[in-house]
Design an enzyme around this catalytic site. Structure first.
Site, mmCIF file in Angstrom:
data_model
loop_
_atom_site.group_PDB
_atom_site.id
_atom_site.type_symbol
_atom_site.label_atom_id
_atom_site.label_comp_id
_atom_site.label_asym_id
_atom_site.label_seq_id
_atom_site.Cartn_x
_atom_site.Cartn_y
_atom_site.Cartn_z
ATOM 1 N N GLY A 491 0.812 -1.203 0.000
ATOM 2 C CA GLY A 491 0.000 0.000 0.000
ATOM 3 C C GLY A 491 0.846 1.254 0.000
ATOM 4 N N ALA A 711 16.364 10.886 -3.173
ATOM 5 C CA ALA A 711 15.223 10.502 -2.343
ATOM 6 C C ALA A 711 15.633 9.621 -1.173
ATOM 7 C CB ALA A 711 14.202 9.755 -3.200
ATOM 8 N N GLU A 716 7.396 5.687 7.516
ATOM 9 C CA GLU A 716 7.183 5.779 8.959
ATOM 10 C C GLU A 716 7.196 7.204 9.483
ATOM 11 O OE1 GLU A 716 9.823 1.923 10.236
ATOM 12 O OE2 GLU A 716 10.823 3.669 9.400
#
Ligand SMILES: Cc1cc2nc3c(=O)[nH]c(=O)nc-3n(C[C@H](O)[C@H](O)[C@H](O)COP(=O)(O)OP(=O)(O)OC[C@H]3O[C@@H](n4cnc5c(N)ncnc54)[C@H](O)[C@@H]3O)c2cc1C
Ligand code: FES
Ligand code: FES
Lengths: 756, 154, 245
Positions: A491, A711, A716
């Site tokens: 996801g 990147a 989290e």
């Protein structure tokens, strides 16, 4: 959906490409393990321990076996017939496939009933009778340090990690790791400090509750085993199951389609060893799908206690800090010892402190096992140190933002381990939160029963290291491209991001790139999808693989005498005389890393730092203690976002999850270690009516120079600072300080009463 | 104790043998290979198992299969081209893992049938029985509003 | 159904009441609303007659579980189940509604509150069914129902408080915190003729918290729920006074 291969000059990186699998998800067609049915498949239902700690005296499965439709009933002893030493785990080989000799928590799997009809299997589990000789149990992490109740008779480290070797054979202890860091002289500096503050904080045990509950299917032949599993770590599953069976890894295949959420629940071995053994014992395909309720007995997030003590100089600089952290790991260590160390070393927070002492302990207790949950221990630490920071600022009469500014750890300065900070935009994050909250200006404080307050917090995390990712990028003769990697998409949008990275290198639209899902027979090794590591590590590997493919294409053009801008199909046509052949580029990425020395120090602790700050405006109902968040601001350093939209939704989603952990989620145990709320009816997660009125998410302008296209990870970051920002805002609103999570209306109200 | 029932499934007349305790989700998965309605909480709270029975949304995890006899049953698999709601969920990033998405899509269609131009409060209340652990709620609200606009053709 | 799923109930036979034609909402004598027991909660929520005459019911239904549950759950089930956390029993009790019950001995009518004996215990006799409920017209009365959840917003209530004001008198029912819907008589007495008096409201809240027995549970400690009663009593009276009807 037909996707044309498009060659493009437009940048792929930095573009909010909709998820590649969008169509599959909105039409209900995405493949989850949940959907899988194999011919002749048996369903397994688990019979679980009803005591928290006990010796198994007798397991009577005769009535269950006799029930019509039951294929078989298996216990730990049956497992032992196939696997002589059936214990697994990433840090310790402590967890049996099914309980052997002892049970160590209420809900531990003790036996499995197999049947073609899951209802029959379920019914038969109610006919199993087990007798235990009760042993004394321990539930609290601090008590576990000295308790006479010992969860594991002998400790068995897995051997992978050097700092666990010395635990081998230890008895009479519940400590599964003690990490110590000493830098400077904290004791002396505390003795000489102008002011000293000491506080103690607690976090509660919570659960991931992915909406797709854990599920695994195994099918086997005499010499091979295939696992279809909702796992974030297919490579680990392969090697651990192969180790248990004594097989080479090439006989175990692990496939992972899409996952309905993971958040750390689906790491390492969960159901995989069990279905593997059951399939080999029965020579049938076996599926076990947990119910939502059973997930609570499988993996959770560590409860913790944190004692923190700081010395501050007369000019408001933190000169010393002592951190003592106890992590409640439950009955099996899972990845807890890594959390204790890898997150433990950031316990002093993003502050520039010369004298630091850290003691961090992983403890066994008689509760369901705890592992990683969206932050790998960081939210527990930030909760404590950012609450502590605010409490000190208030006591010193310094504005909380200003106090942080004065002490912030800036680029080029050493963190507690001695590792010099690079590419960590801590200051920018703090300043942006302050700006977005309009911190400088006065704030409406409410009236009557409704009081308003605002709070701020900033936390950081070191990405786990050392870990490895490998990838392959295949360019077909028609010019289309396939990425092979074992990063699992639960996801977080990794498929899309990897396609963007490959597309950027190869000048192809990300939408035209295919990403093959983890299949250990096909996709190369990857440590796991955890700790926000994948975009950085796998992103780098995919980039290297794509560059390798590009280089090979360029070489072919050169060899074949084609111009530098020759289209890819023309290269293959020239080489093979028709549309045939392909080019495979490979990439492998391992960052540099140095293990900490005996003082916990190293000059290379992590490949990158993640920074997350949160600002909160809220309202407290002083008559009921209810807290309503009116505005939530999440700011993060994510380097340069590959997909800005996905980054934003990751920050937002993580912060909403953390809101649940902050305000109401809690696993409630009774005095005998029985969980009282193992269902979504009693364990409430945030719904639409619980989200803040306004949520603002922002990635600061930053670059991770070692990351793919600048990147780094983000999955989290949104969780880090939510809890302390809320506690700080509550104190701002009503003058009371909460030091335990969750901050339920009742907890707030009781604190208000006490302060009267 | 199985019994034959007949009903319409996504527009087609079908029949199935059902046991008294069998739920609608089990029937759709085992009997018809439809996995878009899926069980998660098993208690009517999350909406992952949403199915439309005679035009009303129900929790397939709590709805007895035998009760759909003679009914019109529709699932997320019904229909061909993406509708306004599905397009809006994609454009507004109204999902992450996608496990909750079929339920949200079906409930949103119901909502917009009843209230073509819902307020934020209407949306939150109507969809409060659908959970998303990925926390895509703000994007889901945006998706519903976008779908409302799309349906009106603006 | 929930109890069947959890394995608490393992029935050998299930009886469906769907075909009994008890699903209509109609107007009875003297403005009484007659609701068939098989009417779904959603039909009740969307009924124009209910919205017009008893808007407090429409509002209460909006936060009662969720649309899918309301699409299926029936008024009879919501009353017979006798879980004290349910919203309709205290509200319908406060409104003075009655249930018509059919059984082997014929039909009887009983006030809603008399259906409850204790936690998950109703007073229906073997073979009895609720066939209808009758809700008297609100008339000049003003009503409010407040639901307080202590975990997520979509949780079952920790406290349900129904208030119906009739001139200077209040009828107040509490549930969820108590093991069955319970009328707060001591509080009502204090409020008699004083429903606008802040001090009386505080006293009534305090009296209410003392007159009921409350157990601690996962929604909160007994002490905390008593505080909620104190606070919500005044809030519910305020809300009822301001109810536009
Ligand atoms: C996720 C979820 C959340 C919920 N949240 C709430 C909430 O916040 N507030 C709330 O009030 N409710 C809540 N409910 C309960 C719900 O509103 C229904 O009231 C409940 O499910 C019972 O209704 P039913 O018609 O399905 O009854 P059933 O399950 O069919 O029946 C319940 C009991 O009543 C008996 N019964 C049914 N009809 C009759 C009758 N006519 N005469 C005699 N006995 C009868 C049945 O035999 C059974 O014992 C929730 C339910 C769910 C699943
Ligand atoms: S699975 Fe049916 S509502 Fe959650
Ligand atoms: S998108 Fe994952 S649960 Fe909603």
């Amino acid at each position: 959906m037909k996707r044309a291969t498009q060659s493009t000059e437009t940048p792929q990186v930095g573009r909010s490409v909709p998820r590649l699998e969008s169509w599959l998800k909105v039409t209900g067609r995405a493949e989850y393990v949940h959907n899988l049915r194999l011919p002749g498949m048996l369903y397994g239902k688990i019979f679980r321990s009803s005591v928290a700690h006990g010796r198994i005296k007798r397991i009577d499965v005769s009535a269950a076996r006799a029930l019509g439709g039951v294929h078989s009933v298996m216990t730990g002893e049956d497992v032992r017939r196939l696997v002589p030493d059936p214990y697994y785990g990433p840090a310790f080989h402590d967890q049996p496939v099914l309980a052997l000799d002892k049970v160590r928590y209420v809900g531990e799997p003790v036996a499995v009933v197999l049947a073609s009809d899951p209802h029959v299997a379920e019914e038969a589990t109610h006919l199993i009778v087990a007798e235990y000789e009760a042993l004394p149990a321990v539930y609290d992490e601090v008590a576990a340090m000295t308790s006479k109740a010992i969860v594991h008779d002998v400790l068995k480290p897995a051997g992978t990690f050097p700092d666990l070797k010395h635990f081998k054979g230890r008895t009479d202890t519940n400590v599964a790791l003690d990490f110590h860091l000493r830098r400077g002289d904290a004791k002396k500096a505390l003795a000489g400090a102008h002011r000293v503050f000491e506080h103690r904080f607690r976090t509660q045990q919570v659960m991931h509750t992915p909406l797709e509950p854990l599920v695994s299917v195994a099918e086997s032949t005499e010499t091979s085993l295939t696992l279809h599993t909702a796992s974030q770590s297919p490579s680990f599953v392969r090697s651990e199951v192969a180790r248990l069976l004594g097989w080479p890894e090439n006989r175990v295949r692990v496939r992972v389609p899409y996952m309905g959420g993971g958040f750390g629940a689906k790491l390492y071995i969960k159901l995989e060893a069990l279905v593997a053994v059951l399939s080999l014992l029965t020579r049938r395909a076996v599926k076990i799908s947990l119910t939502m309720e059973e997930q609570f007995f499988t993996i959770t997030k560590h409860a913790s206690t944190f004692r923190i003590k700081s010395g501050v100089s007369a000019d408001g600089r933190i000169v010393a800090r002592e951190c003592e952290v106890w992590w409640n790991g439950g009955a099996y260590a899972d990845i807890g010892p890594r959390i204790t160390q890898k997150s433990g070393f950031t316990a002093p927070g993003p502050y520039d402190i010369d004298n630091v002492l850290i003691d961090s302990y992983a403890l066994y207790t008689n509760l369901p096992p705890a592992g990683a949950l969206r932050g790998f221990g960081i939210p527990q630490l930030v909760w404590a140190y950012e609450s502590h920071t605010d409490m000190m600022a208030r006591a010193l009469g310094i504005d909380p933002v200003e106090f942080r500014r004065r002490n912030l750890l800036r680029d080029g300065r050493p963190q507690a381990t001695g590792t010099v900070m690079r590419d960590a935009a801590i200051e920018k994050v703090l300043e942006r939160v302050a700006v977005l909250l309009d911190w400088k200006n006065p704030f409406d404080r409410g009236s009557g029963a409704l009081r308003r307050g605002r709070g701020i917090a900033v936390g950081f995390k070191a990405c786990v290291s050392p870990t490895t990712s490998l990838a392959a990028v295949n360019v077909n003769a028609d010019g289309s491209c396939i990425v092979y990697c074992s990063t699992t998409d639960m996801g977080q949008g990794s498929d899309t991001a990897m396609a963007q990275i490959a597309g950027e290198v190869l000048n192809m639209a990300a939408e035209s790139v295919t990403v093959v899902h983890s299949d250990t027979d096909v996709t190369p090794y990857d440590m796991a999808t955890l700790g926000s590591r994948s975009l950085f590590h796998m992103g780098n590997a995919v980039k290297l693989a794509a560059e390798d493919a590009k280089k090979k294409l360029d070489q072919l053009r050169n060899e074949l005498g084609l111009p530098a801008d020759a289209e890819i199909p023309d290269i293959f046509k020239r080489k093979y005389g028709m549309q045939a052949g392909n080019v495979v580029g490979t990439g492998s990425y391992v960052p540099t890393y140095k293990s900490p020395d005996e003082n916990g120090l190293t000059d290379s602790a992590t490949p990158f730092w993640m920074v997350g700050g949160t600002g909160v405006e809220l309202e407290v109902d002083t008559e009921t203690g209810r807290v309503r968040i009116t505005r939530l601001v999440n700011v993060a350093d994510v380097g340069t976002p590959i997909n800005p939209r996905i980054v934003e939704t990751q920050l937002s989603g993580a912060s909403i999850m953390q809101l649940g952990f902050t305000l109401h989620e809690k696993m409630q145990f009774d005095a005998d270690g029985q969980l009282r709320n193992a269902s979504l009816a009693e364990y409430k997660i945030p719904g639409l009516l619980d989200i803040p009125q306004e949520i603002v998410n922002e990635a600061v302008v930053a670059e991770q120079k070692t990351g793919p296209f600048g990147a780094k990870g983000v999955g989290e970051t949104g969780t880090f600072s939510v809890s302390p920002a809320i506690a700080n805002a509550i104190e701002d609103a009503v003058g009371v300080r909460l030091t335990s999570l969750p901050m339920t209306p009742e907890a707030v109200f009781m604190q208000l009463q006490e302060s009267k | 104790m199985r019994r034959e029932i007949r009903f319409r499934l996504n527009g087609e007349a079908v029949s199935a043998q059902v046991a008294p305790h069998e739920t609608l989700v089990e029937l759709l998965q085992e009997g018809f290979g439809l996995y878009g309605a899926r069980e998660s909480c098993g208690q009517g709270l999350c909406g992952c198992c949403t199915v439309l029975v005679d035009g009303r949304a129900v929790s397939g995890c709590l709805y007895l299969a035998s009760l759909v006899e003679d009914s019109d049953v529709r699932t997320i698999e019904d229909g061909g081209e993406l509708d306004a709601v599905q397009q809006a969920f994609i454009e507004a990033s109204g999902f992450q893992c996608g496990f909750c998405t079929p339920g949200f899509v079906l409930m949103t269609r119901q909502l917009l049938d009843e209230i073509p131009d819902p307020s934020e409060d209407d949306i939150k209340h109507y969809l409060s029985g659908n959970l998303c652990r990925c926390g895509a709620y703000p994007e889901i609200i945006a998706a519903v509003k976008l779908a409302a606009r799309k349906r009106k053709g603006v | 159904m929930l109890m069947m799923k959890a394995g608490v109930l393992r029935p050998a036979r299930l009886v469906s009441l769907r075909k009994l034609n008890l699903d209509s909402i109609s107007n009875g004598k003297d403005g009484v609303l007659v609701v068939g027991a098989m009417t779904t909660l959603r039909e009740l929520e969307r009924s124009a007659a209910v919205k017009e005459g008893w808007p407090v019911i429409t509002r209460a239904l909006r936060t009662l579980s969720n649309v899918r549950v309301r699409n299926v759950a029936t008024v009879g089930g919501a009353l017979a189940h006798a879980d004290p956390h349910m919203d309709l029993p205290p509200l319908l009790s406060a409104l003075g509604a009655r249930a018509t019950i059919a059984g082997p001995q014929g039909e009887r009518s009983a006030p809603i509150e008399s259906l409850y004996a204790g936690y998950l215990e109703n007073t229906l006799r073997r073979g009895e069914l609720i066939t209808h409920i009758e809700i008297p017209p609100l008339g000049k009365r003003r009503a409010a129902y407040l639901k307080c959840t202590t975990r997520s917003a979509d949780d079952w209530p920790a406290l349900g408080m129904a208030v119906v004001l009739d001139g200077g008198e209040a009828r107040i029912w509490v549930s969820a915190a108590t093991d069955k819907p319970t009328r707060l008589l001591a509080a009502e007495k204090i409020l008699k003729g004083q429903i606008t008096d802040e001090k009386a409201l505080r006293q009534a809240g305090a009296a209410a918290a003392e007159e009921v027995h409350i157990e601690s549970d996962l929604h909160g400690s007994a002490d905390y729920k008593k505080q909620l009663i104190r606070v919500y009593l005044a809030r519910a009276v305020h809300e009822a006074r301001n109810a536009v009807h």
